[in-house]
Design a protein around this motif. Sequence first.
Motif, mmCIF file in Angstrom:
data_model
loop_
_atom_site.group_PDB
_atom_site.id
_atom_site.type_symbol
_atom_site.label_atom_id
_atom_site.label_comp_id
_atom_site.label_asym_id
_atom_site.label_seq_id
_atom_site.Cartn_x
_atom_site.Cartn_y
_atom_site.Cartn_z
ATOM 1 N N ASP A 295 -2.687 -0.048 -3.754
ATOM 2 C CA ASP A 295 -3.622 1.032 -3.447
ATOM 3 C C ASP A 295 -2.789 2.203 -2.959
ATOM 4 O O ASP A 295 -1.661 2.012 -2.475
ATOM 5 N N VAL B 18 -4.682 -3.006 6.660
ATOM 6 C CA VAL B 18 -3.393 -3.315 6.035
ATOM 7 C C VAL B 18 -2.698 -4.500 6.708
ATOM 8 O O VAL B 18 -1.486 -4.663 6.593
ATOM 9 N N ILE C 297 0.854 -1.184 0.000
ATOM 10 C CA ILE C 297 0.000 0.000 0.000
ATOM 11 C C ILE C 297 0.891 1.235 0.000
ATOM 12 O O ILE C 297 1.752 1.389 0.873
#
Length: 894
Positions: free
Chosen positions: A361, A279, A249
Amino acid sequence: MLIQSRNSLKTKTELTVGGKTYTIFNPNKLQHPNLDKLPLSLKVLLENLLRHEDGINVTPADIESLLSLSKESQTKEIAFFPARVLMQDFTGVPAVVDLAAMRDAVKKLGGDPALINPLTPVDLVIDHSVTVDHYGDNKSFEENVKIEFQRNSERYVFLKWGQGAFNNFRVVPPGTGICHQVNLEYLAKTVWSNEAGGTLWAYPDTLVGTDSHTTMVNGLSVLGWGVGGIEAEAAMLGQALSMLIPEVIGFKLVGKLREGTTATDLVLTVTNILRKRGVVGKFVEFFGEGLAHLPLADRATIANMAPEYGATCGFFPVDDETLKYLKLSGRDQQTINLVEAYAKETGLWRNGNGDNIQFSDVLTLDLSTVEPSLAGPKRPQDRVALAQTSVDFRNQLISGFQVPESKTSKNTSTIPVEGTDYDLGNGDVVIAAITSCTNTSNPSVMIGAGLVAKKAIERGLQVRPWVKTSLAPGSQVVTDYLEKSGLQKYLDQLGFNLVGYGCTTCIGNSGPLSLPISNAIEKGNLVVASVLSGNRNFEGRINPLSKANYLASPPLVVAYAIGGSLLTDITTEPLAHDKNGQPVYLKDIWPSNQEIQDVVNSVLNTQMFSGRYNDVFIGTEDWQKIETTSSQTYDWAESTYIKNPPYFEGMTKTPAALSDIKGAKLLALLGDSITTDHISPAGNIKKDSPAGKFLTDAGVDVFNFNSYGTRRGNDDIMVRGTFANIRLKNEMVPNTEGGITRYLPTGETMSIYDAAMKYRESKTPLIVIGGQEYGTGSSRDWAAKGTLLLGVKAVITESFERIHRSNLIGMGVLPLQFLAGTNRKTLGLTGNESFDILGISSGLKVGQEFDLVITYADGKQVTTKVKSRIDTAVELDYFKHGGILHSVLRKLVP
């Protein structure tokens, strides 16, 4: 370590720096279209694969999977060989105990005990043993150290034996600092180099540590994370750590922090954002132009709390700030030059803002939107704005602590404190601690705290008399710059005297409250609070009597010690009144950012670091006086601290066949967010607990009980403390708290330990069932070891935190997960059921589904599917052997 890569992809090359020629594996030699899109944290893993490509542990297909950046790749297993291992003594002692026990086991199996020896460099920093027994005066440090050596002499003798008995094993003596800060300031190199096989090698500095906050060094561009002690032992013994290719991420930082905000406020904001995003098991990599405004200490503060936001790591790439810090902290010029040259040559240097990198992301935070914050009262991700803290806490009193609304205002439900002229009430701050690696590594917040203290003293303010204050820096360098700046004397005048160098309040070593304070809290059943500059505030962790615990920056810790209550809105109400009776507000004693930076610039220098770390392994006179033996195997004398564990009793050269679990009973039925603090023994040992009774029977007086953490080398004590947290809620015994359960054959309520021993007598297998996020928190290996020794064969939950799931497998406990839509509530479980887990004996596979057959009290049976969370082939091998250590040991014995 000897590097034996096949180099089939032709990335092996040379790099000359400062007249020295290093052999490296350069990812930039690969002709691959995704190379420039690869997150830099994955590029570190890529280099690790290239360097260890042997066709067995690492294949070209593994390398291609990592480079593919595909969703499918995240189901692929790869091997990771860290350059080194870091330990602290709470988790390090049991790890060394296990190694010593393995030497005994090898000897019994006819092998050479010297086969059990770290192949990977190991540093153990003794930093978790000092407790805040004395505070508030200039003798606090001296007195606490004296007690520390008295209480821990048996442990220290054992560790000193280990230092001499094992190769590649160094011990940083007590009183030096917290392992993560010592790692950041001294041990880490960003780029590692060593000579092996006649070749000088260079490669990224990587590590695993037996503490979840190992991630702090990610701020120095060192890739590493926390693992359980059992996993770390495997790494020490040269085993590859198995992992799935992680999702990365990206976290883009823009802008810069505004006036009045601190790195602590930033990290609490980041933690809140990432916990909401989810996460767990992922890498987080920071990028963006905002990095240009973040000193390395701020980066380390953010990286430190990766476990709190749930990520495996929080990685910052190499740039000029990295080099600047390496120079400031006294690393030699050759190392600094190597870091720069290597990072630029291999593509690990931060170029631009990273927008070309392909992350799974991307989240974005404008640093200018960060506001002063705290987090609590029970979890580090529960950020609350400073301006809303008093209102939020009042609401927490009502909704979270079930306090009647009539008793949630100041001066309501107060209890006189015997022998004093003051009362104590709900919301009063009884502990204010500047502690932990998270913030004491950061000069700006430490200097900020000193300036708040200075301004408070100049206005005639003092800490409220019911507040226990303490200052436990993460390194001796902090003392140097606080002394040089002249600010330590003001902290001393407020009661923030040095109490020790180590993890104190943050890990539950806050020490006892005064008896009159304790009596008042218990008499009024008060919800009192702690405010600490730490990273953990889970229930029951900080102090048994402090139900509400808030994380805050060091300057805010000082402010709350002066204000004395969480029900005071310190943004609008006076903290106190000065000697002239005039109100003093927070803004009156809060330093400007420039004021803080000016002091930091004037006092911090390289000589402070080099001076403190020149003789880091020598230790104090007390450490040097410790005598121990030089034998290859340990002489297991009778001790309540160190004991030969039972893991290898009856072990054979080949593992026994796996069997189904039949007729299992529930030991505990648990809810969501069960932390390793709820499971693993931690903090104080209560006199009337099973562990306390054991120590009393062994002739140990209560004052010398010490903590569970210091007794992790003795399984008799630790198994008695497993699932014994005073805030544990076992749904088998509704409306209660603590480590108790129902013994099903008779319906009696008793301690979880006592029930487990009764089940053992009848040879009844046990299971534990939980909800979501089971096993969050520190990488406590005893959360898995204790689970095993209680007789638990399987743990079934809705989801697991990464480290604890891995640790359960490492101890031979089967982690199982309900399929979506199924949980303890939909199945109507109460604890009266019995359970069969079928399909294990027919041949275990990665990610396999089993039949869970539930037999209810009325005889009705329901069968549902559960999925094995053995995620990789290596984990499967460990489980079949009964755990990591058994697997490694069998491979070493001919």
